[in-house]
Every structure is written in structure tokens, then in C-alpha cells.
Design an enzyme around this catalytic site. Structure first.
Site, mmCIF file in Angstrom:
data_model
loop_
_atom_site.group_PDB
_atom_site.id
_atom_site.type_symbol
_atom_site.label_atom_id
_atom_site.label_comp_id
_atom_site.label_asym_id
_atom_site.label_seq_id
_atom_site.Cartn_x
_atom_site.Cartn_y
_atom_site.Cartn_z
ATOM 1 N N CYS A 1 -13.965 8.126 -6.079
ATOM 2 C CA CYS A 1 -13.725 7.639 -7.436
ATOM 3 C C CYS A 1 -12.655 6.560 -7.327
ATOM 4 O O CYS A 1 -11.482 6.853 -7.113
ATOM 5 C CB CYS A 1 -13.254 8.816 -8.279
ATOM 6 S SG CYS A 1 -13.014 8.404 -10.000
ATOM 7 N N CYS B 1 -6.467 2.080 1.420
ATOM 8 C CA CYS B 1 -6.920 1.093 2.402
ATOM 9 C C CYS B 1 -6.247 1.371 3.752
ATOM 10 O O CYS B 1 -5.036 1.526 3.821
ATOM 11 C CB CYS B 1 -6.561 -0.306 1.909
ATOM 12 S SG CYS B 1 -6.781 -1.590 3.155
HETATM 13 ZN ZN LIG Z 1 -5.830 -3.278 1.935
#
Ligand SMILES: [Zn+2]
Length: 160
Positions: A147, A124
């Protein structure tokens, strides 16, 4: 204070210094959301913590998001940033939620040479949480296969 105490004191002082340098190096990644290990442990389930913060991989087929086919957005389970759209999701047959692209600007990547493999790790962009890996055997239009660990994602269904 004995000489032994002094020596031990010095040793732990150096250990503290090494830790500080490591923390500085890590902060150079400059994620918008930075939390301590203890904070992450409070916010995440033990399995989420193992995947997002320690880069573990969930068991194939363990996430119900593998079979999620509804329209919506997949958010980072660590900080709620939208990271993948259902429009880029496909059935890879691997047992992990798979996408041919992330949402624009939502993820970051780095080389991962662990487990005797050369892989691209994907995380992220906002909190640095580990999501999964990217392989180049995906479908058009990108030819990529993200994935992703389902436990690292939260599905938010689009209003119909
Ligand atoms: Zn995050």
C-alpha cells in the site's frame, strides 16, 4: 563566563553527543544515498518530504497514480530508483496505489509498531525514503498488498 554559562555549555555538549550517536545509529542502515534534512527539504515538495522523510501517509484517493493503468515503472520520488512495475499493480479499492510485489531488490522493510498497530513498513532500498506499508491481504501470486503513497512515486511510462 559565569557558572550558569558553564553548566549550559555542558548541557549543549551532551546534546551534541546524543545527536552524534543517533546519526551513527542511523547511518548503520547504510543507504547508498544519504542527505541532510535541509537537502531533502530543498529537493522535495513539503508533502513529499512529510511522506518520504517523516513517514506521513497521504490522504486516500489524493494521488492520480491510484488510477494509473498504463504500462510503465514507478520510481522513488526521492532518488529516482525504479521500485514498482505496472505489471504488479492492482486496484485495491483503498485509494492508494497498490502492488502485489516490488521490483527485485528495490525496497527494504522494517517492523512498524506505531499507531497501536503492527505493520511492515516499506522504504526505498537506495535512499531510505518511506513508501508505505505491506499487508498480507493482497492478490495472487504473492498474497501481499504493498500500500504505497502515490506522492512517494514518479510514474515513468514505458515506450510503446
Ligand atoms: Zn529512493
Amino acid at each position: 563566563m559565569t557558572r550558569r554559562d558553564l553548566l549550559l555549555g555542558t548541557a549543549s555538549c551532551f546534546a551534541g553527543m546524543a545527536w552524534t550517536l543517533e546519526a551513527v545509529a542511523a547511518s548503520n542502515d547504510a543507504f547508498e544515498i544519504v542527505r541532510t534534512e535541509a537537502e531533502w527539504r530543498r529537493l522535495l515538495t513539503p508533502v513529499q518530504y512529510a511522506v518520504l522523510r517523516e513517514k506521513e501517509t497521504e490522504q486516500a484517493g489524493s494521488s492520480r497514480l491510484v488510477r494509473e493503468k498504463r504500462r510503465g515503472t514507478f520510481h522513488c520520488a526521492g532518488c529516482d530508483l525504479p521500485v514498482y512495475s505496472s505489471r504488479a499493480k492492482f486496484d485495491s479499492g483503498t485509494g492508494w496505489p497498490s502492488f502485489w510485489a516490488a521490483l527485485e531488490g528495490a525496497v527494504g522493510t522494517r517492523e512498524d509498531n506505531s499507531l497501536f498497530m503492527r505493520r511492515t513498513e516499506v522504504h526505498c532500498r537506495r535512499c531510505g525514503g518511506h513508501l508505505g506499508h505491506i499487508f498480507d491481504d493482497g492478490p495472487p501470486p504473492t498474497g501481499l498488498r504493498h500500500c504505497i503513497n502515490g506522492i512517494a512515486l514518479k510514474f515513468v511510462r514505458s515506450p510503446v
